[in-house]
Design a protein around this motif. Structure first.
Motif, PDB file in Angstrom:
ATOM      1  N   GLU A  78       0.829  -1.208   0.000  1.00  0.00           N
ATOM      2  CA  GLU A  78       0.000   0.000   0.000  1.00  0.00           C
ATOM      3  C   GLU A  78       0.859   1.252   0.000  1.00  0.00           C
ATOM      4  OE1 GLU A  78      -1.580   1.703   3.314  1.00  0.00           O
ATOM      5  OE2 GLU A  78      -3.011   2.859   2.174  1.00  0.00           O
ATOM      6  N   ILE A  79       2.177   1.093   0.188  1.00  0.00           N
ATOM      7  CA  ILE A  79       3.085   2.234   0.194  1.00  0.00           C
ATOM      8  C   ILE A  79       4.306   1.920  -0.662  1.00  0.00           C
ATOM      9  CG2 ILE A  79       2.353   3.008   2.491  1.00  0.00           C
ATOM     10  CD1 ILE A  79       4.951   1.768   3.580  1.00  0.00           C
ATOM     11  N   GLU A  80       5.134   2.965  -0.905  1.00  0.00           N
ATOM     12  CA  GLU A  80       6.328   2.787  -1.727  1.00  0.00           C
ATOM     13  C   GLU A  80       7.546   2.345  -0.916  1.00  0.00           C
ATOM     14  OE1 GLU A  80       4.422   5.505  -1.835  1.00  0.00           O
ATOM     15  OE2 GLU A  80       3.635   5.579  -3.876  1.00  0.00           O
ATOM     16  N   ALA A  81       7.607   2.727   0.361  1.00  0.00           N
ATOM     17  CA  ALA A  81       8.824   2.518   1.154  1.00  0.00           C
ATOM     18  C   ALA A  81       8.916   1.082   1.648  1.00  0.00           C
ATOM     19  CB  ALA A  81       8.855   3.493   2.319  1.00  0.00           C
ATOM     20  N   ILE A  82       9.238   0.186   0.733  1.00  0.00           N
ATOM     21  CA  ILE A  82       9.339  -1.243   1.018  1.00  0.00           C
ATOM     22  C   ILE A  82      10.615  -1.761   0.361  1.00  0.00           C
ATOM     23  CG2 ILE A  82       8.260  -3.510   0.662  1.00  0.00           C
ATOM     24  CD1 ILE A  82       5.561  -2.073   0.496  1.00  0.00           C
ATOM     25  N   ARG A  83      11.246  -2.743   0.971  1.00  0.00           N
ATOM     26  CA  ARG A  83      12.418  -3.386   0.378  1.00  0.00           C
ATOM     27  C   ARG A  83      11.927  -4.256  -0.774  1.00  0.00           C
ATOM     28  NH1 ARG A  83      16.733  -1.294   0.385  1.00  0.00           N
ATOM     29  NH2 ARG A  83      16.703  -1.027   2.648  1.00  0.00           N
ATOM     30  N   THR A  84      11.821  -3.648  -1.963  1.00  0.00           N
ATOM     31  CA  THR A  84      11.168  -4.315  -3.085  1.00  0.00           C
ATOM     32  C   THR A  84      11.964  -5.498  -3.624  1.00  0.00           C
ATOM     33  OG1 THR A  84      12.101  -2.635  -4.551  1.00  0.00           O
ATOM     34  CG2 THR A  84       9.845  -2.296  -3.791  1.00  0.00           C
ATOM     35  N   GLU A  85      13.276  -5.518  -3.403  1.00  0.00           N
ATOM     36  CA  GLU A  85      14.052  -6.688  -3.829  1.00  0.00           C
ATOM     37  C   GLU A  85      13.565  -7.941  -3.095  1.00  0.00           C
ATOM     38  OE1 GLU A  85      17.169  -3.898  -2.292  1.00  0.00           O
ATOM     39  OE2 GLU A  85      15.031  -3.553  -2.667  1.00  0.00           O
ATOM     40  N   LYS A  86      13.141  -7.763  -1.851  1.00  0.00           N
ATOM     41  CA  LYS A  86      12.627  -8.887  -1.074  1.00  0.00           C
ATOM     42  C   LYS A  86      11.290  -9.358  -1.636  1.00  0.00           C
ATOM     43  CE  LYS A  86      13.225 -11.766   2.320  1.00  0.00           C
ATOM     44  NZ  LYS A  86      14.378 -12.699   2.328  1.00  0.00           N
ATOM     45  N   LEU A  87      10.474  -8.417  -2.110  1.00  0.00           N
ATOM     46  CA  LEU A  87       9.209  -8.801  -2.733  1.00  0.00           C
ATOM     47  C   LEU A  87       9.466  -9.651  -3.969  1.00  0.00           C
ATOM     48  CD1 LEU A  87       7.072  -5.528  -2.461  1.00  0.00           C
ATOM     49  CD2 LEU A  87       7.236  -7.441  -0.849  1.00  0.00           C
ATOM     50  N   GLN A  88      10.496  -9.310  -4.737  1.00  0.00           N
ATOM     51  CA  GLN A  88      10.840 -10.104  -5.904  1.00  0.00           C
ATOM     52  C   GLN A  88      11.279 -11.512  -5.509  1.00  0.00           C
ATOM     53  OE1 GLN A  88      13.528  -6.977  -7.562  1.00  0.00           O
ATOM     54  NE2 GLN A  88      12.275  -7.122  -9.386  1.00  0.00           N
ATOM     55  N   GLU A  89      11.961 -11.612  -4.384  1.00  0.00           N
ATOM     56  CA  GLU A  89      12.347 -12.936  -3.881  1.00  0.00           C
ATOM     57  C   GLU A  89      11.111 -13.743  -3.492  1.00  0.00           C
ATOM     58  OE1 GLU A  89      14.449 -14.639   0.118  1.00  0.00           O
ATOM     59  OE2 GLU A  89      15.445 -12.912  -0.820  1.00  0.00           O
ATOM     60  N   PHE A  90      10.146 -13.111  -2.819  1.00  0.00           N
ATOM     61  CA  PHE A  90       8.909 -13.809  -2.466  1.00  0.00           C
ATOM     62  C   PHE A  90       8.201 -14.319  -3.722  1.00  0.00           C
ATOM     63  CE2 PHE A  90       8.651 -10.841   1.440  1.00  0.00           C
ATOM     64  CZ  PHE A  90       9.376 -11.735   2.217  1.00  0.00           C
ATOM     65  N   ALA A  91       8.159 -13.488  -4.763  1.00  0.00           N
ATOM     66  CA  ALA A  91       7.501 -13.884  -6.006  1.00  0.00           C
ATOM     67  C   ALA A  91       8.174 -15.105  -6.616  1.00  0.00           C
ATOM     68  CB  ALA A  91       7.506 -12.722  -6.993  1.00  0.00           C
ATOM     69  N   GLN A  92       9.492 -15.156  -6.548  1.00  0.00           N
ATOM     70  CA  GLN A  92      10.219 -16.318  -7.063  1.00  0.00           C
ATOM     71  C   GLN A  92       9.896 -17.581  -6.270  1.00  0.00           C
ATOM     72  OE1 GLN A  92      14.266 -14.923  -6.874  1.00  0.00           O
ATOM     73  NE2 GLN A  92      14.029 -13.546  -8.641  1.00  0.00           N
ATOM     74  N   ARG A  93       9.466 -17.398  -5.034  1.00  0.00           N
ATOM     75  CA  ARG A  93       9.076 -18.532  -4.183  1.00  0.00           C
ATOM     76  C   ARG A  93       7.598 -18.883  -4.333  1.00  0.00           C
ATOM     77  NH1 ARG A  93      12.055 -16.042   0.999  1.00  0.00           N
ATOM     78  NH2 ARG A  93      10.236 -16.879   2.087  1.00  0.00           N
ATOM     79  N   GLY A  94       6.906 -18.233  -5.270  1.00  0.00           N
ATOM     80  CA  GLY A  94       5.534 -18.600  -5.577  1.00  0.00           C
ATOM     81  C   GLY A  94       4.460 -17.813  -4.876  1.00  0.00           C
ATOM     82  N   MET A 108       8.257   2.054  -7.103  1.00  0.00           N
ATOM     83  CA  MET A 108       8.687   2.511  -5.784  1.00  0.00           C
ATOM     84  C   MET A 108       9.279   3.911  -5.873  1.00  0.00           C
ATOM     85  SD  MET A 108      11.460   0.725  -3.273  1.00  0.00           S
ATOM     86  CE  MET A 108      11.893   1.411  -1.689  1.00  0.00           C
ATOM     87  N   ASN A 109      10.004   4.188  -6.944  1.00  0.00           N
ATOM     88  CA  ASN A 109      10.638   5.488  -7.139  1.00  0.00           C
ATOM     89  C   ASN A 109      10.071   6.168  -8.378  1.00  0.00           C
ATOM     90  OD1 ASN A 109      12.285   5.052  -4.940  1.00  0.00           O
ATOM     91  ND2 ASN A 109      13.974   4.281  -6.165  1.00  0.00           N
ATOM     92  N   ARG A 110       9.939   7.487  -8.299  1.00  0.00           N
ATOM     93  CA  ARG A 110       9.428   8.223  -9.447  1.00  0.00           C
ATOM     94  C   ARG A 110      10.358   8.136 -10.656  1.00  0.00           C
ATOM     95  NH1 ARG A 110       7.748  11.927  -5.142  1.00  0.00           N
ATOM     96  NH2 ARG A 110       5.494  12.219  -5.239  1.00  0.00           N
ATOM     97  N   ASP A 111      11.663   7.935 -10.427  1.00  0.00           N
ATOM     98  CA  ASP A 111      12.578   7.920 -11.565  1.00  0.00           C
ATOM     99  C   ASP A 111      12.340   6.709 -12.453  1.00  0.00           C
ATOM    100  OD1 ASP A 111      13.510   6.231  -9.581  1.00  0.00           O
ATOM    101  OD2 ASP A 111      15.605   6.905  -9.698  1.00  0.00           O
ATOM    102  N   ARG A 112      12.083   5.552 -11.855  1.00  0.00           N
ATOM    103  CA  ARG A 112      11.929   4.337 -12.655  1.00  0.00           C
ATOM    104  C   ARG A 112      10.671   4.367 -13.517  1.00  0.00           C
ATOM    105  NH1 ARG A 112      13.287   0.674  -7.496  1.00  0.00           N
ATOM    106  NH2 ARG A 112      15.532   1.002  -7.395  1.00  0.00           N
ATOM    107  N   ILE A 113       9.558   4.785 -12.931  1.00  0.00           N
ATOM    108  CA  ILE A 113       8.323   4.799 -13.721  1.00  0.00           C
ATOM    109  C   ILE A 113       8.370   5.877 -14.791  1.00  0.00           C
ATOM    110  CG2 ILE A 113       7.044   6.314 -12.123  1.00  0.00           C
ATOM    111  CD1 ILE A 113       5.663   3.302 -14.115  1.00  0.00           C
ATOM    112  N   ARG A 114       9.024   7.002 -14.493  1.00  0.00           N
ATOM    113  CA  ARG A 114       9.175   8.056 -15.492  1.00  0.00           C
ATOM    114  C   ARG A 114      10.021   7.556 -16.674  1.00  0.00           C
ATOM    115  NH1 ARG A 114       8.442  13.364 -14.653  1.00  0.00           N
ATOM    116  NH2 ARG A 114       6.923  12.482 -13.247  1.00  0.00           N
ATOM    117  N   GLU A 115      11.085   6.848 -16.365  1.00  0.00           N
ATOM    118  CA  GLU A 115      11.950   6.341 -17.425  1.00  0.00           C
ATOM    119  C   GLU A 115      11.262   5.254 -18.247  1.00  0.00           C
ATOM    120  OE1 GLU A 115      15.332   5.299 -15.112  1.00  0.00           O
ATOM    121  OE2 GLU A 115      15.923   7.400 -14.821  1.00  0.00           O
TER     122      GLU A 115
END
Length: 393
Positions: A78-94, A108-115
């Protein structure tokens, strides 16, 4: 997502503010079990969830511990301030992350979505640049020109945003942006100032096994980078709506997954310009609590669970206006609620935040009327009647 939908499911909400609270209510109406997670105790969504956890969501170890403990079916940031690399690890675990772990990392960051929008998808955005020091900000601001807009690449509800009129204001804007940056980032984005006629949010619902659909556009007004009021429908042309829908679908298709996206646009006399995107219910979308047969939280829930959304209906010209704190308070009580609710087609949501500070959003007034202008006036009037006090005063 399977075509066989079984309820209840166990949902873990990362971030438990007022938007999360309304989502929990929607989820529990369909019997789901919700774990509300935030960095402080008694956050709004925790007050209605089945259970709650207080952790640092920027800590990979804390995230690992809470997911291991509860074993959720879906993780819903529900927020941006999350360790998103860990979320990617959870996704790899199903474990399903909403809308996807990769999308959460992008947004998570405005720079990535803008790019993603500008460089990869070729979508028109405001001219922009980045700075990680005050000296860089001075140089980039002069290159883009004044006025411009400075804001953190990662923040909450637009906090830390300034309109900079000249070189003498750059340092103040830098300090304000850094002070309001969320997470680890010490980076700001500088944007071309767009002289827009209206700023809108297009709530875009991406589904697992059905077409992308849209709510009617929502107009909104900001102060200090934070939303103050919103209204639906926004007065833009059908051609502008179709342009916005095309752009929103292009960006959300690139992100993938399912759920509601709050896609923001600047509407000028000649252009529809992509601004920002949130992969979750949007604060300006709180107007849908009164304006639609299915509000944005119910739409988000249905989309992520793979439930059908046969029809989205506008129930009337509607508006929302925020109820702001004006001072630091603990043990909060409200007065004026009865007076605000005395008028026809007005409703109030008080978020239940345990503390207040100046400009903190503590609630929202909602209204319907014959015209959008009348609805805006009713919502603003209702919000103005509600006052905050300390129980100890």
């Amino acid at each position: 997502m399977s075509n066989t939908i079984k309820l209840p499911q166990k949902l873990m909400l990362l971030g438990s503010g007022e938007l999360g609270k309304e989502f929990v209510i929607a989820a529990q109406r369909l019997g789901n079990y919700v774990i509300a997670v935030d960095r402080y105790d008694n956050a709004p969504a925790m007050q209605v969830a089945d259970c709650a956890e207080v952790i640092s969501m920027l800590s990979a170890d804390d995230l690992e511990a809470v997911v291991t403990k509860h074993k959720p079916d879906l993780i819903i940031p529900e927020i941006e301030a999350i360790r998103t690399e860990k979320l990617q690890e959870f996704a790899q675990r199903g474990i399903t992350v909403i809308p996807t772990a990769a999308a959460t990392n992008y947004t998570m960051n405005r720079d990535r979505i803008r790019e993603l929008a500008h460089q990869e998808l070729g979508i028109r955005t405001a001219k922009y640049g980045y700075a990680v020091t005050l000296a860089e900000l001075v140089d980039i601001s002069q290159a883009i020109g004044f006025p411009n807009v400075v804001k953190p690449v990662m923040s909450s509800s637009g906090k830390g945003q300034s309109v900079v009129l000249g070189k003498e204001e750059v340092e103040t804007a830098w300090n304000y942006a850094i002070a309001n940056s969320r997470g680890d980032s010490q980076k700001v984005i500088v944007e071309e100032f767009i002289n827009f006629e209206i700023e809108i949010t297009l709530l875009t619902i991406k589904q697992w096994n059905a077409p992308t659909i849209f709510c009617l556009p929502i107009g909104h007004r900001q102060e200090r980078g934070d939303y103050q009021e919103s209204w639906q429908p926004a007065a833009i042309s059908q051609q502008q709506i179709l342009q916005a829908q095309t752009i929103a679908k292009k960006v959300t298709d690139a992100l993938g997954g399912a759920g509601i996206f709050g896609v923001e646009f600047f509407i000028t006399k000649d252009e529809v310009i992509f601004s920002e995107l949130s992969p979750r219910p949007h604060d300006t979308g709180m107007v849908t609590l009164i304006s639609q047969n299915l509000n944005e939280f119910e739409l988000h829930l249905r989309a992520i669970l793979g439930l059908p959304i046969p029809h989205i209906e506008l129930l009337g010209n509607s508006a929302s206006a925020v109820i702001l704190a004006t001072e630091k308070l603990d043990a909060i009580v409200f007065t004026g609620v009865a007076e605000a609710l005395a008028e026809k087609d007005v409703d109030i949501r008080l978020f239940g935040k345990p503390t207040a500070h100046p400009y903190r959003r503590m609630g929202v007034a909602l209204a319907k009327a014959d015209t959008v202008e009348q609805a805006r006036a009713k919502a603003t009037k209702a919000a103005s009647k509600i006052k905050l006090h300390s129980l100890n005063q």
